[in-house]
Design an enzyme around this catalytic site. Sequence first.
Site, PDB file in Angstrom:
ATOM      1  N   LYS A 137     -15.098  -3.514   1.313  1.00 43.41           N
ATOM      2  CA  LYS A 137     -15.231  -3.741  -0.132  1.00 43.41           C
ATOM      3  C   LYS A 137     -16.369  -4.717  -0.373  1.00 43.41           C
ATOM      4  O   LYS A 137     -16.574  -5.651   0.410  1.00 43.41           O
ATOM      5  CB  LYS A 137     -13.928  -4.354  -0.655  1.00 43.41           C
ATOM      6  CG  LYS A 137     -13.741  -4.190  -2.124  1.00 43.41           C
ATOM      7  CD  LYS A 137     -13.201  -2.819  -2.474  1.00 43.41           C
ATOM      8  CE  LYS A 137     -13.117  -2.614  -3.972  1.00 43.41           C
ATOM      9  NZ  LYS A 137     -12.558  -1.312  -4.314  1.00 43.41           N
ATOM     10  N   GLY A 149      -4.017  -0.114 -19.554  1.00 45.09           N
ATOM     11  CA  GLY A 149      -5.461   0.006 -19.321  1.00 45.09           C
ATOM     12  C   GLY A 149      -5.959   1.381 -19.719  1.00 45.09           C
ATOM     13  O   GLY A 149      -5.642   2.375 -19.062  1.00 45.09           O
ATOM     14  N   GLY A 190      -9.076   2.577 -19.837  1.00 46.76           N
ATOM     15  CA  GLY A 190     -10.492   2.586 -19.472  1.00 46.76           C
ATOM     16  C   GLY A 190     -10.922   3.893 -18.839  1.00 46.76           C
ATOM     17  O   GLY A 190     -10.470   4.975 -19.221  1.00 46.76           O
ATOM     18  N   VAL A 231     -10.256   5.347 -16.067  1.00 42.72           N
ATOM     19  CA  VAL A 231      -9.185   6.183 -15.508  1.00 42.72           C
ATOM     20  C   VAL A 231      -8.130   6.466 -16.578  1.00 42.72           C
ATOM     21  O   VAL A 231      -7.665   7.598 -16.717  1.00 42.72           O
ATOM     22  CB  VAL A 231      -8.524   5.502 -14.283  1.00 42.72           C
ATOM     23  CG1 VAL A 231      -7.366   6.354 -13.770  1.00 42.72           C
ATOM     24  CG2 VAL A 231      -9.538   5.289 -13.164  1.00 42.72           C
TER      25      VAL A 231
HETATM   26  P1  NAI Z   1     -11.961   0.131 -16.326  1.00 42.56           P
HETATM   27  O1  NAI Z   1     -12.511  -1.260 -16.278  1.00 42.56           O
HETATM   28  O2  NAI Z   1     -12.794   1.220 -16.874  1.00 42.56           O
HETATM   29  O3  NAI Z   1     -10.586   0.146 -17.166  1.00 42.56           O
HETATM   30  C1  NAI Z   1      -9.618  -0.840 -17.086  1.00 42.56           C
HETATM   31  C2  NAI Z   1      -9.142  -1.120 -18.496  1.00 42.56           C
HETATM   32  O4  NAI Z   1      -8.057  -2.025 -18.432  1.00 42.56           O
HETATM   33  C3  NAI Z   1     -10.204  -1.744 -19.382  1.00 42.56           C
HETATM   34  O5  NAI Z   1     -10.348  -0.999 -20.573  1.00 42.56           O
HETATM   35  C4  NAI Z   1      -9.659  -3.156 -19.645  1.00 42.56           C
HETATM   36  O6  NAI Z   1     -10.024  -3.634 -20.925  1.00 42.56           O
HETATM   37  C5  NAI Z   1      -8.187  -2.934 -19.507  1.00 42.56           C
HETATM   38  N1  NAI Z   1      -7.355  -4.111 -19.207  1.00 42.56           N
HETATM   39  C6  NAI Z   1      -7.622  -5.202 -18.464  1.00 42.56           C
HETATM   40  N2  NAI Z   1      -6.550  -6.030 -18.427  1.00 42.56           N
HETATM   41  C7  NAI Z   1      -5.591  -5.428 -19.149  1.00 42.56           C
HETATM   42  C8  NAI Z   1      -4.248  -5.756 -19.482  1.00 42.56           C
HETATM   43  N3  NAI Z   1      -3.663  -6.889 -19.076  1.00 42.56           N
HETATM   44  N4  NAI Z   1      -3.541  -4.894 -20.238  1.00 42.56           N
HETATM   45  C9  NAI Z   1      -4.085  -3.742 -20.672  1.00 42.56           C
HETATM   46  N5  NAI Z   1      -5.365  -3.390 -20.394  1.00 42.56           N
HETATM   47  C10 NAI Z   1      -6.090  -4.207 -19.650  1.00 42.56           C
HETATM   48  O7  NAI Z   1     -11.463   0.448 -14.836  1.00 42.56           O
HETATM   49  P2  NAI Z   1     -11.078   1.874 -14.262  1.00 42.56           P
HETATM   50  O8  NAI Z   1     -12.247   2.470 -13.572  1.00 42.56           O
HETATM   51  O9  NAI Z   1     -10.386   2.650 -15.306  1.00 42.56           O
HETATM   52  O10 NAI Z   1     -10.054   1.471 -13.124  1.00 42.56           O
HETATM   53  C11 NAI Z   1      -8.743   1.053 -13.449  1.00 42.56           C
HETATM   54  C12 NAI Z   1      -8.057   0.567 -12.183  1.00 42.56           C
HETATM   55  O11 NAI Z   1      -8.017   1.634 -11.237  1.00 42.56           O
HETATM   56  C13 NAI Z   1      -8.781  -0.568 -11.486  1.00 42.56           C
HETATM   57  O12 NAI Z   1      -7.824  -1.413 -10.923  1.00 42.56           O
HETATM   58  C14 NAI Z   1      -9.572   0.122 -10.387  1.00 42.56           C
HETATM   59  O13 NAI Z   1      -9.780  -0.725  -9.281  1.00 42.56           O
HETATM   60  C15 NAI Z   1      -8.635   1.250 -10.014  1.00 42.56           C
HETATM   61  N6  NAI Z   1      -9.306   2.396  -9.435  1.00 42.56           N
HETATM   62  C16 NAI Z   1     -10.269   3.057 -10.132  1.00 42.56           C
HETATM   63  C17 NAI Z   1     -10.897   4.147  -9.577  1.00 42.56           C
HETATM   64  C18 NAI Z   1     -11.910   4.913 -10.347  1.00 42.56           C
HETATM   65  O14 NAI Z   1     -12.268   6.018  -9.903  1.00 42.56           O
HETATM   66  N7  NAI Z   1     -12.390   4.416 -11.462  1.00 42.56           N
HETATM   67  C19 NAI Z   1     -10.568   4.624  -8.212  1.00 42.56           C
HETATM   68  C20 NAI Z   1      -9.491   3.902  -7.594  1.00 42.56           C
HETATM   69  C21 NAI Z   1      -8.908   2.809  -8.180  1.00 42.56           C
END
Ligand code: NAI
Length: 435
Positions: A127, A231, A233, A235
């Site tokens: 990582k 979240g 975002g 995903v």
């Molecule tokens: P992202 O940053 O696009 O979305 C995360 C969302 O969660 C953001 O909109 C943020 O504002 C929100 N957030 C943060 N704290 C929060 C809380 N306490 N309550 C509600 N919402 C909150 O990240 P993404 O890409 O969607 O990834 C989400 C998770 O999945 C991360 O932990 C990432 O490491 C994991 N992941 C993502 C992958 C991918 O392909 N994008 C692959 C494998 C794991």
Amino acid sequence: MNAMTRMPLADFCAFLEREGIKRFFFVWDPAERTVVPSHPQLQPLADFLAADTRDFDEHEGFFAQIAPETGVLQGASVHRTCRGQAAGGVRFWTYDTVEDYLRDGLRLGLGMTLKNALAGLWWGGGKGVMARGTGKDDGSPELRRRIYEEYGDFMSSLCGCYVTAEDVGTSVEDMAAIFSRTRFTTCIPGELGGSGNPSVPTALGVVRGMEAACAHLGLGTLEGKTVAVQGLGHVGEPLIGFLAERRVAKVIGTDIDPARETAIRELFPELELELRTVERGDNSVLAAEADIVAPCATGGVLGPETIPTIKARIVCGAANNQLEDPQRDDELLREAGVLYMPDFLVNRMGIVNCADEGSGYVDEDPVFERHLGTDWDNSIYNLSLEVLRKAEESGQSPARVALAIAEERSRELHPISGHRGQAIVASLRKGGWAR
Ligand code: NAI
């Protein structure tokens, strides 16, 4: 704990500057069974790693630099490379102390070893960790590009023991900047021959995990279920789309960014939604009246405070490292009667999406699609069912069972290159990489 681990990162960077240290490493010496630092001044941190039993797991190496121009602290944690190069995304994140920074890299690198091994990829685990608030970081696009170009130079200097990708706080455009300086990155934009944003396949993989969990519990399909998503975002958004396709009854969701709530309402006008904007660190959505809870924001959300509040029968989400304490919280979930689908079992599709970038693309790629179907033993759905069955038979938690399978697989040697990653780490150490 020693004083150096407690240092705020900005102070640590100032200390490195005073000592004239521009690059440093900690390398596991398998013969001596100890952690070797690049500089004697960093021995306290090597001692901390060697003594730690929570996150340190004989990681083959941890490399870092103060980026020459931007001054950002940029690192790479190389956990285990038996199956191939250490692969995992790079995050740009805020860390309070040196310990927080090191621990995040160690924990996430280990998580990638498990995920890659379970997915059957010929990759080890690692990582990248870049520390926000160190060096120059004014938020301008020019400086941002420069930060990632410097990370690309850092990747090249590591000679391929670690291959990076997109992660929290980084984008495919950042990967393009890295790619302009190194071949050791994935998740680059499609127009550069890459696989682009991995989030949509990640979301679909998580849905397959949910379907396996429902099937195991005899709850049928996702139709008519209520799913709570933390979240909304990269995903979370496509996840809701796939759930809508499967005709769930309702989606409850939270995000800390009000724009996400608006975007989801606009995208899914037909779906029954109960969305809220919350404060950072608010985990109340985990306690929603739902069938399934999907943590898709940050890690460490399942612990003694949140687990007793969970009403859903299933927890299955994308966030990495959802358990606050992996040695304790899987059991707490089991005792609470909550079926927890380990993150590293169901969120593999992001890394699967970029794993084969070098071998080119075909439509409906069977090497990719097999992870999402039911024909292959090792698909997310089938492996999830196997893990759940073994967990039930043995009385262990699904996380323990998945961990044991992943551990064993992670020590299999790459059929062509063997344990080359470790040889690269050893040659970096011998060749004076940090001087
Ligand atoms: P992202 O940053 O696009 O979305 C995360 C969302 O969660 C953001 O909109 C943020 O504002 C929100 N957030 C943060 N704290 C929060 C809380 N306490 N309550 C509600 N919402 C909150 O990240 P993404 O890409 O969607 O990834 C989400 C998770 O999945 C991360 O932990 C990432 O490491 C994991 N992941 C993502 C992958 C991918 O392909 N994008 C692959 C494998 C794991």
